[in-house]
Write an enzyme that holds these catalytic residues in place. Structure first.
Site, short mmCIF file in Angstrom:
data_model
loop_
_atom_site.label_atom_id
_atom_site.label_comp_id
_atom_site.label_asym_id
_atom_site.label_seq_id
_atom_site.Cartn_x
_atom_site.Cartn_y
_atom_site.Cartn_z
N ASP A 215 -0.71 12.63 -1.40
CA ASP A 215 0.18 11.52 -1.06
C ASP A 215 1.52 11.65 -1.78
OD1 ASP A 215 -0.01 9.55 0.81
OD2 ASP A 215 -0.53 7.96 -0.59
N ASP A 268 -5.27 5.42 3.33
CA ASP A 268 -5.15 4.48 2.20
C ASP A 268 -6.30 3.48 2.17
OD1 ASP A 268 -2.75 5.74 1.61
OD2 ASP A 268 -1.59 4.37 2.87
#
Length: 368
Positions: A215, A268
């Protein structure tokens, strides 16, 4: 009449201010937490059913069966450390592919793939839910070409799921299209968390650590290589002519004068959700209550990490933030710290489930 040769003009640009708290972000937070909550309880319930079934099989087994090993469930996949690393590598390759090939035709392909996954997820969730009321229909099967044995309940639900996905695909750009996308996305995430499992804390740590680096790299570091954030460009669908790829949950900013959507990627929710579901399975098998277990604190840590993500997003004036940058340290750190404090870290790290006494061995000892 007087004519002024030099007149002074002042031009003022009006820039409306965004609300301090965006209601869309509040609902996204609730959706993310609620999705993990539902998926975790479903996963824990399934694990408990399997444990009860294993105990019953061991009690009724012959003398040749003395260990619960091998008595698993075929529709559940336990990921390994190697597959966790491989998953992040594949995700990076797929992200680059999206970035390079992002266009209207490629987005249509993603929509088709998303519809297939969404239909499967919605069908799985509905069948699991409705089978409680239509148990007989759910346990009656018919052989279907190319699909094998399929329950009558699945056959009854499938047309609705397919129609729902097709209608969403046709009207996905309408003002209400986000509702169908969120429903299909949530169903898909819940189904994946139900099918794919983190077997122990070691695998969960490797998976979330790799996702943490993934990420950060594709949101921040990729700017120096591609002159723009690859993750943000792909998420927004800048080159596709639409409001982003379908692999995310989104809610329109109803009270934002600038409009747009608040979004959160599937990863997420899904990746931390795998670890949180593992924590609840462990609590159930260890017969721990919420306060003495790990699930409540892992769930709280995830919610806090996601909340800080939105705070950082607003402080950075809406610039995209890697959610896992905040979620992973809170969720994983809380889990590991609690395990260390309670003396369960070794079992959590290696076995992933508490010691269970084999009932078959107990019966044999009683006979002697």
């Amino acid at each position: 009449m007087t004519i002024c040769a030099f007149c002074a003009f002042s031009v003022q640009l009006y820039s409306p201010r965004r609300p301090v708290v965006d209601i869309a972000e509040v609902f996204l937070w609730l959706m993310a937490v609620g999705t993990i909550l539902c998926a975790s309880y479903w996963s824990a319930w399934s694990a408990r059913e399997v444990a009860v079934e294993q105990d019953q099989l061991l009690k009724d087994a012959s003398d040749e069966v003395t260990s619960p090993k091998g008595l698993g469930v075929s529709n559940v996949v336990d990921i390994s450390t190697a597959s966790a690393v491989f998953f992040v590598v594949i995700a990076s390759c797929f992200l680059i592919l999206l970035y390079k090939l992002m266009s209207s035709w490629f987005l249509d392909l993603l929509v088709v793939l998303f519809c297939i996954g969404g239909v499967e997820g919605l069908q799985t969730c509905l069948v699991a839910l409705l089978s409680r009321w239509f148990k007989r229909t759910g346990e009656s099967f018919i052989k279907v070409p190319f699909f094998g044995a399929v329950s009558y309940l699945t056959l009854a639900v499938s047309p609705f799921c397919i129609a729902f996905a097709v209608i969403w695909a046709v009207y996905r750009n309408a003002s209400f299209g986000w509702i169908g996308q969120d429903i299909l996305g949530i169903a898909l995430i819940i189904t994946v968390i139900q099918i794919v499992r983190v077997p122990n804390l070691k695998v969960g740590t490797v998976l979330l650590s790799c996702a943490f680096l993934y990420d950060i790299f594709w949101v921040f570091v990729s700017k120096s290589l591609f002159h723009e954030s690859v993750m943000i460009v792909v998420a927004r669908g800048d080159r596709s002519g639409e409001d982003g790829i379908p692999m995310l949950l989104k809610i329109p900013r109803l009270f934002d004068p600038w409009g747009g959507f608040s979004i959160i990627g599937f990863g997420d929710i899904l990746l931390p959700g795998l670890l949180i579901a593992f924590s609840l399975r462990y609590d159930c098998l260890a017969k721990k209550n919420l306060r003495a277990g790990y699930f409540l604190w892992a769930m709280f840590a995830y919610g806090l990490g996601l909340l800080i993500t939105y705070v950082a997003l607003n402080l950075m004036d809406g610039h995209g933030q890697p959610a896992l940058l905040y979620i992973v340290p809170f969720t994983l750190g809380t889990f590991i710290a609690l395990g260390k404090m309670r003396g369960d870290l070794k079992i959590l790290w290696t076995k992933g489930e508490p010691e269970r006494v084999c009932p078959h061995v107990g019966l044999e000892s009683n006979k002697e």
